[in-house]
Design an enzyme around this catalytic site. Structure first.
Site, short mmCIF file in Angstrom:
data_model
loop_
_atom_site.label_atom_id
_atom_site.label_comp_id
_atom_site.label_asym_id
_atom_site.label_seq_id
_atom_site.Cartn_x
_atom_site.Cartn_y
_atom_site.Cartn_z
N ASP A 1 6.26 -8.06 -51.81
CA ASP A 1 5.67 -6.73 -51.97
C ASP A 1 4.30 -6.74 -51.30
O ASP A 1 4.06 -7.53 -50.39
CB ASP A 1 5.60 -6.34 -53.45
CG ASP A 1 5.76 -4.84 -53.67
OD1 ASP A 1 4.92 -4.09 -53.15
OD2 ASP A 1 6.72 -4.43 -54.34
N HIS B 1 4.75 -6.35 -47.91
CA HIS B 1 4.63 -4.92 -47.62
C HIS B 1 3.25 -4.55 -47.12
O HIS B 1 2.90 -3.37 -47.11
CB HIS B 1 4.97 -4.10 -48.87
CG HIS B 1 6.40 -4.21 -49.31
ND1 HIS B 1 6.90 -3.55 -50.41
CD2 HIS B 1 7.44 -4.91 -48.80
CE1 HIS B 1 8.18 -3.84 -50.56
NE2 HIS B 1 8.54 -4.67 -49.59
#
Length: 391
Positions: A213, A236
């Site tokens: 993430d 991310h």
């Protein structure tokens, strides 16, 4: 600095308070076999009561530990030096639903050091994670939490395979992460490296993130934050938000991202807010400078239609006001043709957005910029906006 130890100590180390040697090999054995947290808690209590600086040493070795929450205020500065590997239970239920596996709170002048590893053993929790389909999913424990920690440093520690976020920072002031590492497979869900909320003067320096993430993510209410000399990827990217979803959110002001390499991530540098929510806050003075992108999807993105897994409505625009945002000296390769995406809200259009010296390539050709509800100032080499449908 006198050395206490995690229920034990190296030869001849003492606590100044009573000059007593700590040599408890049986407690080491119990810690390794049964995950006894009491050695840690007892060492903390004694250190916290000491009137001069104390170091708690966790020696090399592998130890098992369940959830622990230690608090100040303490009478003098404390350092915890971790040289071993501490493992959480692999079964998420054995952490009894706590938000964080290891929590340290309400202390000042605290040092968390050493080359040790906090291993969350998150594989089972990742398999059970159904948050992409269930907005009421069970949130598993984060590895580390720092609550109301001031004038402190986390140095050279590694967080591995957390069941959720690796680190959560809440209401801290003047807290620095230097040489920190967060690692987990790129398919591990919700394993943000460091999430920061309601804090001031937090710095993330000389650190490495490879997660499933965001490498670093910001919640609301932050001021004067710095991310510098960081490697990010996979994951991310570096994110401001998501914002505008919850009651009583506070403004964000002054965030600098500088000298960062982002590699093989789903996003690069991003600001995101929710549509169709009533929350109105401001986000201002965001600076992203001297960044290298390597095969990054969406290298530069403002997304005020953020709606993961389609678990929200986009019928009305975001009410989060974004202003004074600069993207400067950003180069490298994009995995998407749209290397710059600025999707601002039609209710409160973005203001003061600047693109300066943006040199991103997609398959060898310059990327394009797509924009809505924003008129960025272009300086040097940078793509000009192509209009897209207004939000």
């Amino acid at each position: 600095m006198e050395a206490s130890c995690f229920g034990w100590c190296s030869e001849n180390a003492t606590l100044e308070r009573n000059k007593r040697k700590w040599e408890n090999k049986e407690e080491i054995k119990q810690m390794q076999m049964h995950g006894d947290i009491y050695a840690f808690i007892n060492a903390w209590k004694e250190a916290c009561a000491a009137t001069s600086n104390v170091k708690i040493v966790i020696p090399k070795g592998t130890y098992k530990m369940r959830e622990v929450d230690v608090k100040g205020p303490c009478k003098a500065p404390i350092e915890i030096q971790v040289d071993g590997t501490i493992q959480a239970p692999a079964d998420p239920s054995q952490l009894h639903g706590v938000e964080k596996w290891v929590t340290i709170g309400y202390v000042s002048h605290f040092t968390f050091s050493g080359h040790g590893i906090f291993d969350g053993q998150g594989a089972t929790a990742w398999k059970q994670n159904d948050c992409t389909k269930n907005e009421n999913c069970v949130r598993r424990s984060m590895n580390l939490g720092f609550n109301f920690v001031n004038h402190s440093i986390v140095r050279d520690i590694t967080s591995k395979d957390s069941k959720n976020f690796h680190v959560n920072v809440l209401s801290c002031n003047n807290l620095t992460f230097d040489g920190f590492k967060a690692i987990a497979p790129d398919e591990s869900p919700n394993t943000d490296g460091i999430h920061i909320g309601r804090s001031n003067d937090v710095k993330v320096l000389n650190s490495k993130f490879a997660t499933g993430d965001d490498c670093v993510s910001l919640g609301d209410g932050n001021n004067r934050l710095v991310v510098k000399n960081v490697e990010c990827g996979p994951g991310h990217g570096i994110s401001v938000g998501s914002l505008g979803k919850y009651d009583n959110e506070a403004p964000l002001d002054d965030f600098l991202v500088k000298n960062v390499t982002i590699k093989n991530t789903n996003n690069g540098v991003r600001i995101k807010s929710w549509p169709s929510e009533p929350i109105s806050i401001t986000v201002t003075n965001m600076r992203f400078e001297d960044i290298t992108m390597v095969n990054v999807s969406n290298p530069i993105i403002i997304d005020q239609e953020y709606c993961p897994w389609n678990q929200c409505s986009k019928k009305s625009p975001s009410k989060v006001k974004i202003s004074k945002v600069s993207f400067k000296n950003i180069k490298g390769t994009s995995a998407t043709k749209e290397g710059v995406t600025l999707l601002c809200s039609r209710s409160v259009p973005c203001q003061g957005v600047e693109l300066t010296n943006i040199d991103l390539k997609y398959n060898g050709a310059p990327v394009i910029a797509v924009c809505a509800n924003v008129s960025p100032k272009i300086s040097g080499k940078a793509p000009t906006c192509t209009s897209i449908k207004s939000i």
